[in-house]
Design a protein around this motif. Structure first.
Motif, PDB file in Angstrom:
ATOM      1  N   ARG A 189      18.252  -3.360  28.863  1.00 34.29           N
ATOM      2  CA  ARG A 189      17.818  -2.057  28.367  1.00 34.29           C
ATOM      3  C   ARG A 189      18.464  -1.766  27.021  1.00 34.29           C
ATOM      4  N   ARG A 190      17.699  -1.159  26.142  1.00 33.84           N
ATOM      5  CA  ARG A 190      18.189  -0.791  24.824  1.00 33.84           C
ATOM      6  C   ARG A 190      19.071   0.443  24.929  1.00 33.84           C
ATOM      7  N   ARG A 191      20.172   0.463  24.192  1.00 32.76           N
ATOM      8  CA  ARG A 191      21.059   1.623  24.184  1.00 32.76           C
ATOM      9  C   ARG A 191      20.456   2.684  23.271  1.00 32.76           C
TER      10      ARG A 191
ATOM     11  N   LYS B  16      16.770   4.684  27.540  1.00 29.99           N
ATOM     12  CA  LYS B  16      17.148   3.314  27.875  1.00 29.99           C
ATOM     13  C   LYS B  16      15.921   2.441  28.172  1.00 29.99           C
TER      14      LYS B  16
END
Length: 227
Positions: free
Chosen positions: A132-134, A138
């Motif tokens: 997941r992208r910060r 997310k």
């Protein structure tokens, strides 16, 4: 109707029906006084060691193939499916920009991404979640799999063709939106030129309507004629 005929009739009714039959319905078709539950159990025993079994399904009874023969009743066949253009574009974006989110794929393509496109690539085993992208929400990021490399004959991601190779192969010119984008840009440029022409014409009209420029010059026509 004797007992044997009742068994035969019960067997025929169940065999001919496309859906399970309940005891009340069977009782309507059998002779009055027939012990339907006992007949069903007897018929079930007769088919116990056969390829077809008599089984109770919900509130009814029906013939079904024996469970141990299920592997022999299944036919596996590979059916090649052609990827849609959206799936191909999405796969290319994931390959070159991974890890990439769904929103980033949509931004690069310029159109919304249908859920079926991701599902198709997942089913093929060519992409998988990479974490997941910060960022707010997310979002899940996507990347390619070893199966992707194996299918396309790549040792690793560094073996993906570069821009020059894609241009040499003519692939960059075949992008579905490239032509339309170029045409839209040409239309936009043409529109700007038309706007400039209209502004120039308006300025010229205003200039020509200026009273100071077109004030008549006072001359003595009679003197001119006399001369």
């Amino acid at each position: 109707m004797d007992h044997f005929q009742q068994i035969r009739l019960l067997e025929a009714l169940l065999f001919a029906s496309e859906k399970p039959l309940g005891v009340p319905l069977l009782a309507e078709r059998l002779p009055e006084g027939a012990d339907v539950p006992a007949l069903l159990e007897e018929l079930k025993g007769l088919y116990a060691n056969r390829g077809v079994h008599l089984v109770e399904v919900g509130e009814g009874w029906a013939f079904r193939t024996a469970d141990d023969l299920a592997p022999y009743m299944t036919v596996e066949r590979e059916v090649p499916r052609k990827l849609s253009r959206a799936a191909i574009e999405t796969l290319a974006i994931v390959a070159y920009h991974q890890p990439v989110t769904r929103a980033e794929v949509e931004e690069i393509r310029g159109v919304a991404l249908s859920r079926g496109t991701i599902d198709t690539l997942l089913e093929a085993g060519w992409i998988r979640p990479k974490g997941r992208r910060r960022a707010p929400g997310k979002p899940v990021t996507w990347g390619t799999t070893p199966a992707f490399l194996d299918h396309f004959g790549l040792e690793d991601l560094t073996a993906l063709p570069g821009v020059d190779e894609l241009k040499a192969a003519g692939l960059l010119d075949l992008r579905p939106g490239a032509g339309s984008i170029a045409m839209r840009q040409e239309d936009a440029d043409a529109g700007e030129e038309e706007d400039e022409d209209r502004d120039d014409a308006a300025e010229r009209a205003a200039f020509l309507e200026n009273d100071e420029i077109f004030d008549p010059v006072e001359t003595d026509d009679s003197i001119a004629l006399d001369e």
